[in-house]
Design an enzyme around this catalytic site. Structure first.
Site, short mmCIF file in Angstrom:
data_model
loop_
_atom_site.label_atom_id
_atom_site.label_comp_id
_atom_site.label_asym_id
_atom_site.label_seq_id
_atom_site.Cartn_x
_atom_site.Cartn_y
_atom_site.Cartn_z
N GLU A 145 0.92 0.16 -34.28
CA GLU A 145 1.92 -0.62 -33.56
C GLU A 145 3.33 -0.05 -33.76
OE1 GLU A 145 0.74 -2.56 -31.47
OE2 GLU A 145 -1.28 -2.65 -32.30
N LYS A 192 0.92 -23.98 -4.01
CA LYS A 192 0.59 -24.17 -2.59
C LYS A 192 0.10 -25.60 -2.34
CE LYS A 192 -2.27 -20.67 -2.66
NZ LYS A 192 -2.01 -20.16 -4.03
N GLY A 209 -1.71 -20.49 -8.56
CA GLY A 209 -0.80 -21.19 -9.46
C GLY A 209 0.64 -21.25 -9.03
#
Length: 643
Positions: free
Chosen positions: A417, A200, A197
């Site tokens: 959390e 290239k 990604g």
């Protein structure tokens, strides 16, 4: 005239030919009247018959009025006498002469002509460019001529160093004599190396667009077939096409599919792959000097390529195409954002700060998700709100608001959390908190996202130990609030992540006091984390393996104890933040600080990621006096900070 029109014209011509032939054979027979023999005799007696042709038992003739008729006569010896008496002109022929030339053509040659026509069309079709049923050895490379390539270096952003390396390739394709005069030789092969990604293939097409030359594109897997020798034949054909269209570029994507180390594996498929690779090596050596054919290949696995491919004279120039940095991400975002209508509040720099580690494809996906979200909301412009939501979706996964969670599960998730967040807030080396949520996203019931202020190039030991402590915060919070018997499986990914980091610290990064400056990683390991293998070396002794296990446990236990002390000293803040998560479900780093400071949130605001460096203040409880920083952004795939 294109191929479809030519085929249509050919079929119409064949149909017309057979129609004319049929009309010639049957010419006029629709006007012939068939008479009963008794009616024929009556017409003879009345003098209405002009002439007849007798072929055995078949009689054809013409009446006085010019009408053509036909009849079948039984053996009547008096028929000829009667016809002569009435002055009828008689023509006789043998029964064997009944088949005329046209009948012979229709009955004898017509089937042969039909079969020959079908065979001709069949052979012409299978040899055409679309099917090639008999063309196994022909190259499958797709040719894009210079008129169809509209991509240039202006469309490629964020990889300036790679573009600079390839500019001389463009100059050579435009003016080969410029290098030949000075005795220079342009590299015959260029190998583009980089993660998936990063652009290239786009870079290779931009070279062809800049040089305005034909561009052949093929994947490495398209060379290898089940038939031995087909791959080598396709390589020869591809290079022949390249030489005919020189100057040109031949681009081989995923070359590791055909260019792996020779000598490994068994079976005919491997032999076929090695023959294909051998032919590729020979063709690259066989180029004439300054032939104008440049080979560009791309891979994200350069370690598996055969050394013969990488030697001088073949793919002797290797260009690294890395993930873009902050400036590169901003340029890439501007390239994609200019294609859509934007609101005035869109700031690519803010998005770039919040997406460290993103590749060019990730950024393109982010922009596309924002456009789709704006379209679903029936907006005419894409605003920063859609871009921020798209970023959260790409980094954390889509929200699953339809998932039904009980109040107890929500409460436990909120404390879990909040435990991650409180530990992160009390360790200065931890990355700032970008967002905390108890809304299920992807496979997680909740998460705390921490994003670094700047791009991360290397990771220090204190940063790794901070990440280990943050990973342990969720489980410790569950245990402190609900008791040891009420802990859940929610920490499974935290445990897996902590184990991987600790193992890397010991076996690859030399961060163990007992093992020292040595690597104990297996060179053949397949599992990768942060670009490093995580599978131990099978050749280690039992004693060394035991020391590695002990050191991993010591690191995890030490960081676990640190997180436990922080949470015990901040229980009131933990409860306050958990209640805020239960009320608002999603909190930005800024709103987390407001809750900790005792402020009441009236309305949930979008996270402000444009001020990444301001430090937050933490109320002192017990012996904890550590401060924290606020967030900007990073990718869940590139950082261990998605808890």
């Amino acid at each position: 005239m294109n191929k479809t029109h030519k085929n249509a014209v050919l079929w119409v011509a064949i149909a017309c030919f057979f129609y004319i032939l049929f009309q010639s054979i049957s010419g006029g027979k629709e006007n012939i009247v068939t008479l009963a023999y008794s009616d024929f005799i009556a017409c003879v007696d009345s003098g209405k018959i002009n002439n007849v042709v007798i072929r055995g038992a078949n009689i054809d003739g013409i009446t006085m009025e010019g009408k053509i008729f036909a009849t079948y006569a039984p053996k009547d010896p008096g028929l000829i006498t009667k016809l002569l008496e009435k002055n009828v002109r008689i023509t006789a022929a043998s029964a064997e002469e009944n088949a005329t030339l046209l009948h012979f053509i229709f009955s004898g040659l017509f089937p042969l002509l039909l079969l020959a026509s079908i065979w001709f069309l069949f052979m012409r079709q299978i040899q055409s460019g679309g099917n090639r049923a008999l063309g196994f050895g022909k190259s499958k490379a797709k040719l894009l001529n210079e008129k169809s390539i509209k991509i240039t270096f202006n469309d490629v952003a964020g990889i300036d160093e790679a573009k600079y390396e390839l500019e001389e390739i463009v100059d050579f394709l435009k003016d080969p004599n410029k290098f030949k005069r000075l005795g220079g030789k342009i590299p015959r092969g260029v190998l583009l190396i980089g993660p998936p990604g990063t652009g290239k293939t786009l870079l290779a097409r931009a070279i062809a667009g800049e040089a305005n030359v034909p561009f052949f594109s093929i994947s490495g897997s398209e060379f290898v077939e089940m038939f031995v020798g087909v791959g080598a034949s396709r390589v020869r054909d591809m290079f022949d096409q390249g030489k005919k269209n020189a100057p040109c570029i031949i681009f081989i994507d995923e070359i590791d599919a055909v260019g792996r180390h020779r000598g490994f594996g068994l079976g005919g498929g491997n032999d076929e792959r090695e023959q294909t690779l051998n032919q590729l090596l020979v063709e690259m050596d066989g180029f004439e000097e300054n032939s104008g054919v440049i080979i560009i290949s791309a891979t994200n696995r350069p370690d598996v390529l055969d050394p013969a491919l990488l030697r001088p004279g073949r793919f002797d120039r290797q260009v690294v195409v890395p993930a873009p940095d902050l400036n590169g991400r901003e340029k890439i975002l501007r390239v994609h954002l200019k294609k859509m209508p934007l609101a005035s509040d869109v700031d690519p720099l803010v998005l770039a700060r919040g997406t460290p580690g993103f590749s060019g494809a990730d950024l393109a996906n982010l922009v596309n998700e924002a456009a789709l979200l704006a379209a679903r909301r029936e907006k005419r412009l894409v605003s920063m709100e859609e871009l921020e939501e798209a970023k959260d979706k790409v980094m954390m996964g889509a929200e699953r608001r339809s998932m039904v969670m009980s109040d107890d599960e929500k409460k436990l998730t909120a404390y879990h959390e909040a435990g991650h967040a409180i530990v992160a807030l009390n360790i200065p080396e931890s990355d700032p908190i970008h967002k905390a949520t108890i809304i299920p996203r992807g496979r997680a019931l909740g998460m705390v996202m921490r994003l670094p202020i700047n791009d991360r190039i290397s990771i220090s030991r204190v940063k790794l130990e901070a990440d280990l402590s943050v990973a342990a915060g969720g489980r410790i919070a569950e245990e402190l609030i609900f008791g040891r018997g009420k802990v859940t499986t929610g920490a499974s990914s935290d445990i897996e992540q902590a184990t991987k980091i600790a193992r890397l610290m010991v076996v690859e990064w030399g961060m163990s006091d007992k093992l020292g400056f040595l690597s104990y990683a297996d060179a053949g390991a397949q599992e990768v984390f942060l670009g490093h293998s995580t599978v131990g070396n099978k050749n280690l002794s039992i004693e060394t393996t035991k020391i590695i296990d002990d050191e991993i446990r010591n690191i995890v236990d030490r960081t676990y104890k640190r997180a436990e002390i922080i949470l015990k000293n901040n229980l009131s803040t933990l409860t306050l933040l958990a209640e805020g998560l239960l009320e608002h479900e999603t909190l930005s780093g800024e709103n987390i600080q407001k809750i900790i400071d005792g402020e009441k949130l009236e309305k949930q605001k979008k996270p402000d990621v444009s001020k990444p460096s301001r430090r937050l203040k933490m109320p002192t409880t017990g012996s904890s006096k550590s401060g924290v920083r606020r967030t900007t952004g990073n990718s869940k795939k590139k950082s261990p900070d998605l808890i």
